[in-house]
Structures are given as C-alpha cells and as structure tokens.
Design a protein around this motif. Structure first.
Motif, mmCIF file in Angstrom:
data_model
loop_
_atom_site.group_PDB
_atom_site.id
_atom_site.type_symbol
_atom_site.label_atom_id
_atom_site.label_comp_id
_atom_site.label_asym_id
_atom_site.label_seq_id
_atom_site.Cartn_x
_atom_site.Cartn_y
_atom_site.Cartn_z
ATOM 1 N N LEU A 356 1.047 -1.300 0.114
ATOM 2 C CA LEU A 356 -0.390 0.124 0.184
ATOM 3 C C LEU A 356 0.650 1.125 -0.103
ATOM 4 O O LEU A 356 0.315 2.160 -0.528
ATOM 5 C CB LEU A 356 -1.024 0.242 1.050
ATOM 6 C CG LEU A 356 -2.161 -0.306 1.121
ATOM 7 C CD1 LEU A 356 -2.459 -1.244 2.779
ATOM 8 C CD2 LEU A 356 -2.874 -0.663 0.386
ATOM 9 N N GLY A 357 2.043 1.382 0.743
ATOM 10 C CA GLY A 357 3.057 2.193 0.383
ATOM 11 C C GLY A 357 3.465 3.123 -0.761
ATOM 12 O O GLY A 357 3.907 3.940 -1.245
ATOM 13 N N ALA A 358 3.873 1.488 -1.590
ATOM 14 C CA ALA A 358 4.145 1.836 -2.726
ATOM 15 C C ALA A 358 3.317 2.446 -3.691
ATOM 16 O O ALA A 358 3.763 2.920 -4.072
ATOM 17 C CB ALA A 358 5.258 0.681 -3.356
ATOM 18 N N LEU A 359 1.864 1.863 -3.714
ATOM 19 C CA LEU A 359 1.074 2.430 -3.829
ATOM 20 C C LEU A 359 0.631 3.781 -4.189
ATOM 21 O O LEU A 359 0.689 4.354 -4.741
ATOM 22 C CB LEU A 359 -0.097 1.447 -4.165
ATOM 23 C CG LEU A 359 -0.368 0.065 -4.998
ATOM 24 C CD1 LEU A 359 -1.499 -0.358 -4.918
ATOM 25 C CD2 LEU A 359 0.177 -0.085 -6.311
ATOM 26 N N ARG A 360 0.321 4.222 -2.772
ATOM 27 C CA ARG A 360 0.403 5.829 -2.392
ATOM 28 C C ARG A 360 1.829 6.692 -2.684
ATOM 29 O O ARG A 360 1.873 7.953 -3.575
ATOM 30 C CB ARG A 360 0.418 5.819 -0.733
ATOM 31 C CG ARG A 360 -1.153 5.634 0.034
ATOM 32 C CD ARG A 360 -1.568 6.985 -0.507
ATOM 33 N NE ARG A 360 -2.980 6.803 -0.018
ATOM 34 C CZ ARG A 360 -4.064 7.186 -0.093
ATOM 35 N NH1 ARG A 360 -4.560 8.394 -0.869
ATOM 36 N NH2 ARG A 360 -4.921 6.995 0.752
ATOM 37 N N GLU A 361 3.128 6.045 -2.791
ATOM 38 C CA GLU A 361 3.898 6.565 -3.330
ATOM 39 C C GLU A 361 3.818 6.545 -4.656
ATOM 40 O O GLU A 361 4.317 7.581 -5.340
ATOM 41 C CB GLU A 361 5.253 6.143 -2.928
ATOM 42 C CG GLU A 361 6.881 7.100 -2.610
ATOM 43 C CD GLU A 361 7.667 6.223 -2.087
ATOM 44 O OE1 GLU A 361 8.297 7.342 -1.972
ATOM 45 O OE2 GLU A 361 8.154 5.378 -1.473
ATOM 46 N N SER A 362 3.783 5.970 -5.577
ATOM 47 C CA SER A 362 3.693 6.108 -7.383
ATOM 48 C C SER A 362 2.145 6.070 -8.054
ATOM 49 O O SER A 362 2.070 6.751 -9.019
ATOM 50 C CB SER A 362 3.829 3.826 -7.277
ATOM 51 O OG SER A 362 4.730 4.255 -7.103
ATOM 52 N N HIS A 363 1.468 6.141 -7.046
ATOM 53 C CA HIS A 363 0.215 7.148 -7.340
ATOM 54 C C HIS A 363 -0.315 7.778 -6.779
ATOM 55 O O HIS A 363 -0.843 7.669 -6.399
ATOM 56 C CB HIS A 363 -1.153 5.615 -8.210
ATOM 57 C CG HIS A 363 -0.051 4.861 -9.402
ATOM 58 N ND1 HIS A 363 0.004 5.147 -9.750
ATOM 59 C CD2 HIS A 363 0.520 3.651 -8.597
ATOM 60 C CE1 HIS A 363 1.212 3.882 -10.706
ATOM 61 N NE2 HIS A 363 0.737 2.918 -9.771
ATOM 62 N N PRO A 364 -0.003 9.051 -6.470
ATOM 63 C CA PRO A 364 -0.507 9.719 -5.125
ATOM 64 C C PRO A 364 -1.639 10.360 -5.301
ATOM 65 O O PRO A 364 -2.250 10.961 -4.817
ATOM 66 C CB PRO A 364 1.088 10.699 -5.282
ATOM 67 C CG PRO A 364 1.847 11.028 -6.518
ATOM 68 C CD PRO A 364 1.332 9.573 -7.062
ATOM 69 N N GLN A 365 -2.455 10.351 -7.088
ATOM 70 C CA GLN A 365 -3.145 11.040 -7.141
ATOM 71 C C GLN A 365 -3.948 10.542 -7.601
ATOM 72 O O GLN A 365 -4.252 8.736 -8.445
ATOM 73 C CB GLN A 365 -3.252 11.574 -8.958
ATOM 74 C CG GLN A 365 -2.071 12.927 -9.137
ATOM 75 C CD GLN A 365 -2.250 14.063 -8.199
ATOM 76 O OE1 GLN A 365 -3.525 14.444 -7.863
ATOM 77 N NE2 GLN A 365 -1.140 14.512 -7.528
ATOM 78 N N GLY A 366 -5.733 10.805 -7.179
ATOM 79 C CA GLY A 366 -6.459 8.992 -7.239
ATOM 80 C C GLY A 366 -6.391 8.839 -6.109
ATOM 81 O O GLY A 366 -6.054 9.172 -4.931
ATOM 82 N N ARG A 367 -7.257 8.096 -5.297
ATOM 83 C CA ARG A 367 -7.937 7.604 -4.028
ATOM 84 C C ARG A 367 -7.854 5.555 -4.463
ATOM 85 O O ARG A 367 -7.114 5.306 -5.492
ATOM 86 C CB ARG A 367 -9.256 7.026 -3.897
ATOM 87 C CG ARG A 367 -9.758 8.542 -4.258
ATOM 88 C CD ARG A 367 -11.771 8.386 -3.819
ATOM 89 N NE ARG A 367 -11.953 7.752 -4.695
ATOM 90 C CZ ARG A 367 -12.556 6.767 -4.771
ATOM 91 N NH1 ARG A 367 -13.862 7.219 -3.614
ATOM 92 N NH2 ARG A 367 -13.938 6.304 -6.281
ATOM 93 N N LEU A 368 -7.286 5.296 -3.344
ATOM 94 C CA LEU A 368 -6.428 3.984 -2.944
ATOM 95 C C LEU A 368 -7.499 3.209 -2.480
ATOM 96 O O LEU A 368 -8.017 3.521 -1.186
ATOM 97 C CB LEU A 368 -5.614 4.372 -2.015
ATOM 98 C CG LEU A 368 -4.637 3.004 -1.687
ATOM 99 C CD1 LEU A 368 -4.039 1.845 -3.487
ATOM 100 C CD2 LEU A 368 -2.940 2.877 -0.980
ATOM 101 N N LEU A 369 -7.766 2.351 -3.313
ATOM 102 C CA LEU A 369 -8.689 1.113 -2.678
ATOM 103 C C LEU A 369 -8.397 -0.403 -2.681
ATOM 104 O O LEU A 369 -7.435 -0.745 -2.989
ATOM 105 C CB LEU A 369 -9.791 1.116 -4.207
ATOM 106 C CG LEU A 369 -11.060 2.129 -4.402
ATOM 107 C CD1 LEU A 369 -10.432 3.098 -4.977
ATOM 108 C CD2 LEU A 369 -12.869 1.675 -5.085
ATOM 109 N N CYS A 370 -8.644 -0.850 -1.825
ATOM 110 C CA CYS A 370 -7.887 -2.190 -0.870
ATOM 111 C C CYS A 370 -9.233 -3.085 -1.115
ATOM 112 O O CYS A 370 -10.024 -2.728 0.147
ATOM 113 C CB CYS A 370 -6.910 -2.240 -0.010
ATOM 114 S SG CYS A 370 -6.561 -3.263 0.346
ATOM 115 N N VAL A 371 -9.107 -3.997 -1.430
ATOM 116 C CA VAL A 371 -9.699 -5.154 -1.400
ATOM 117 C C VAL A 371 -9.246 -6.899 -0.897
ATOM 118 O O VAL A 371 -7.813 -6.910 -1.557
ATOM 119 C CB VAL A 371 -10.472 -6.098 -2.475
ATOM 120 C CG1 VAL A 371 -11.286 -7.201 -2.050
ATOM 121 C CG2 VAL A 371 -11.405 -5.037 -3.509
#
Length: 485
Positions: A356-371
């Motif tokens: 999740l940290g990697a996704l936040r850092e690589s894609h700072p735009q938009g929201r982060l969803l997790c299933v």
C-alpha cells in the motif's frame, strides 16, 4: 544444519531408468516445478492433490503428469515418496508409508540432494521479500553467464520455471522458514546448508509453527550462526527490518543494506514513479521497473550478493532494468475503466504495509482502494487483528472478504472481520465486509473512479474470475455510476 537424508541422496544419484517418484501434494507452487525438473532428468513422476488450481496443475498436465485425487493403493510401484507440507500430517496414508518402510522424503531434502555439487549456496531468507530477491539475484547471475541453479518460490517473470537444478557450482535458493514436510517441522533452509545468505527482514509470522515471536526469531539467529566463517551475510539493516539483534550470531562477514545512514551500503536518492523507482546504490544508477522502496531494497540486497560473485553494481543495475516481477507480487493487472489494478498474494499486515505504501508513493493522484481476504492466523496475541487496522488506514476504501483457509473461530485468538471493519471505521476509513463475489464486484464498480488505484489481495484461485468479471463491469458501466456520495 541438516543436509539431505543419505538414502535419499544416494537414491537420486542413481540412474533414473524405470524408477518412479510420487508427490503427495504435487500441485504446490514449489512441488510442481520439482516434479517437472525430475521428469526432465528421466524419472517417472506421479502425484496426487485435492487442490488442482492453475497454473501449476496446467503445467503438470502439459507434461503428461497425471494428478490423482488421492494416493495410490499400491505402494510397490513407487521407489521414492515426496510429502509436501500441505499434505495432512494425520493422513492415514502417511502413517501407512512410514510403517511399510517406504522411502519417504520432503521437498527440501530432494533439493538439498540435487545441489550437492554446488560450492556456493546462497540462501535468501526472511519474512518477506524472499521470492523477489531470489529471482533478482538469479537473474543477475544468469545474465552474467554464471548459469546458476535456482529455487524461486513463485512464478518468476524472467524465467520459464521457478526451479533449475542442473548440478552447477552456484545455487541460489529461496530459504523458506516454513516447515519442511508434515513430519519434519524444521525450516526448509536448514536442509540447504548455505555458504552465504541474504536476510530481508524479520517480523512476526507462522505462529502456527512457533511458540511465540521469540521462538520464530531464533530460527534466523540459528541460520546466521551456521554460516561458515568464509561466507557472507547480506542483511537489511534499517530499523524496520527487525534484524539488529540477530547480527551478533553471525561468525562470518556481515554487510548491512538499507536507506538509513547506519548501513554499510546505503540506498540514496530514491524517487518513485508510476512504473517503478530509481535510486543510486554502490556507485550505480538503478531504474527499477518495480514499485516501492521494498523492491528497491530487494534489488540492493541482490546487488551486494552479486558483487560477492564478481558482478559489478553497474552490471546488476542494467540487468534489473529488464527485470519482470514475480507473478502476484504487487503485479499490475491492467487499467479497466481507467482504474489501476494491482494484485498481491501476500496479505500479512507487514507485506500489505509495503504494498500500500508503494502504491501511495507511485500513484499520489486519485484514491486508493483495497480488497483484502485475510489468510494468516498471526501470533497468539492477535497480531494480525491488531496490526491490520493500522496498515489499512493507508487506503481510502477497504473491503474485507471472507477469511481464506480456516473459519474465523479456528484462529487463536478468534479473528473477527466485524471488529476489523469497526476499527477501520473508527479511523475514518470507508470499510465494509462482503461475502459474495457479486457483492465484491458491485462494491468495486460503485466506488472506483478513473484515476483511482485498487489493490486486490485475495486468495489466488478466485482472483482470475474476479478480475475478469470486474474488468467487464468497469468497461461497460455507464458514466453516472462514477459519482460516489
């Protein structure tokens, strides 16, 4: 440390002509490649399994290896039995084999027998990151012309198989700390007798095998202490890696690696981008096509190990620029409906934290969803129950799917999805529980917008169907459904 069982090693040194090896649990992610490897060497292979999910079942069938639903009744036609860890320890057939005097062994014992010619045996160990680091080091060494034998505990993107055992002088082996077989609860890596090792990190895991966290940590201390003085231990040294108190057990040279100044070899100038990250390390510039700092650390650990094989850091950087991730290790699954999809097979809280940290850092735009579909019981003090809410606060929206493998009440202490949802809501994270595939798909379609990122961390057998149906739904949904209150 233990080596291969002498009768097993002697058996495998014979000519395979006419001899049959049978695998109990043949469709395992590591068992199937070993079965295929032995078939290529000329052995007759058979096996049984109740879990016949692809891709391993497909690969076995392509090689004309039959998958029986149950063990055979006739013991006389089999010369060697290999019992996988997933085969039930209390299965009556296992007791029957032992009582009959049949030659029964484990997966790591077979591997240990086949790597006897190797004069350098690197074991890549730790709680997380083993598979990727092993694949990276094997890839670098292979590109350098060293033709290593290797064992990768997953489906590599850079090799056609996760196992190559051809009797070379160099073996690069994922050193799993999980039990070797139903009757041998020692860690797999103890059988490989490594001359050198990488230790990626140590955090609480596999409490179903170990009494407590301290007991779990002891196995890594023992691994380090067993390395010969002529060897080298390459260890992740940042505070979060949890390795500091273990280094004293190594009699060999120890090299610490990480982002923090305390390390012997330090990663600097890390910068994330949408397709990976770039950084400087050991005088070379790395442009890694994998997301996140954890993958950068894995690359750095592999680079230090490669340096001790005579491979320069600049060569490693060039090789890793062409690296393809291991299947289901924070792997991109496309952008249906403008939503970036990633899949992750490791749902341990500390593994999810890095994903999740990697996704936040690589894609700072938009929201982060997790299933997420929880799969691990965690330590006896409820580590997973306590840790998951902290980790999942990195996401904006979270869906909890039914726990995989066991019933929630079978966990010690019992795992509560209701409590997990409540804890996330208290932390202002939009969280819910869904127990049907239709409900999960509806939740994704209703919430995901173009430009969002979604991490799908669910049990592998159900993932392809879920991805197919979600992709179809997102690509055909009308624009008004994009509005979320």
């Amino acid at each position: 440390m233990s080596g291969p069982h002498l009768p097993v090693a002697s058996f495998l040194q014979q000519s395979p002509g006419g001899k049959r090896i049978y695998f109990l649990g043949i469709c395992g992610i590591a068992m199937a490649p070993l079965a295929l490897c032995l078939q290529r060497q000329g052995w007759h292979i058979g096996g049984c399994d109740t879990q016949t999910d692809p891709p391993m079942s497909d690969r076995l069938r392509e090689a004309a290896i039959l998958i029986d639903p149950a063990p055979p009744a006739d013991l006389e036609n089999v010369n060697l039995w290999v019992a996988g860890r997933s085969f039930p320890a209390d299965h009556p057939f296992l007791a029957q084999l032992i009582d009959s005097g049949s030659l029964v062994t484990s997966y790591p014992e077979v591997v240990a027998a086949l790597i006897l010619p190797a004069t350098r045996r690197w074991a890549i160990t730790g709680s997380k990151g083993k598979t990727t680091t092993t694949a990276m080091l094997a890839w670098i060494a292979d590109n350098a012309g060293l033709a290593p034998d290797y064992l990768i505990g997953g489906v590599p993107g850079v090799f056609s198989t996760g196992l190559r055992l051809e009797g070379g002088a160099l073996a690069i082996l994922e050193g799993d700390e999980y039990a070797s077989s139903p009757t041998d609860l020692t860690p797999k890596f103890t059988h490989y007798r490594p001359t050198d090792a990488i230790l990626t990190n140590v955090f609480p895991d596999h409490i179903e095998l170990y009494r407590d966290v301290a007991d779990y940590r002891k196995i890594f201390a023992a691994m380090l202490s067993a390395l010969p003085q002529t060897g080298v231990a390459v260890v992740a040294g940042d505070e979060a890696a949890g390795t500091a108190d273990l280094l004293q057990h190594a009699a060999c040279k120890v090299i610490t690696v990480g982002f923090e100044p305390v390390n012997n070899e330090r990663i600097t100038d890390f910068s994330a981008h949408s397709c990976g990250g770039h950084f400087s390390f050991m005088g070379a510039f790395f442009n890694l096509p994998l997301l996140g700092r954890a993958n950068a650390l894995d690359a750095a650990l592999a680079t230090v190990a490669a340096d001790h094989l005579g491979i320069t850091s600049s060569f490693s950087a060039k090789a890793l620029a062409r690296f393809v991730p291991v299947q289901d290790r924070l792997q991109s699954a496309g952008t249906p409906g403008g939503v970036r999809f990633y899949v992750e097979s490791n749902v341990h809280p500390d593994a999810l934290l890095t994903a999740l940290g990697a996704l936040r850092e690589s894609h700072p735009q938009g929201r982060l969803l997790c299933v997420i579909q929880p799969q691990y019981p965690g330590p006896g003090d409820g580590y997973v129950q306590k840790r998951l809410p902290e980790v999942l606060t990195l996401a904006d929206h979270v869906l909890i799917a039914p726990i995989a493998g066991q019933k929630p009440e079978d966990y010690t202490p019992p795992f509560s999805t209701d409590r997990l949802v409540a804890d996330l809501l208290e932390r202002n994270v939009d969280a819910t529980y869904q127990n049907t595939r239709k409900g999960i798909i509806h939740w994704i379609v209703e919430r995901a917008r173009p430009g969002d990122t979604l991490l799908l961390a669910v049990h592998p057998p159900s993932r392809p169907y879920l991805l197919h149906e979600v992709t179809a739904a997102l690509q055909t949904r009308p624009a008004p459904n994009l509005v979320v209150p």
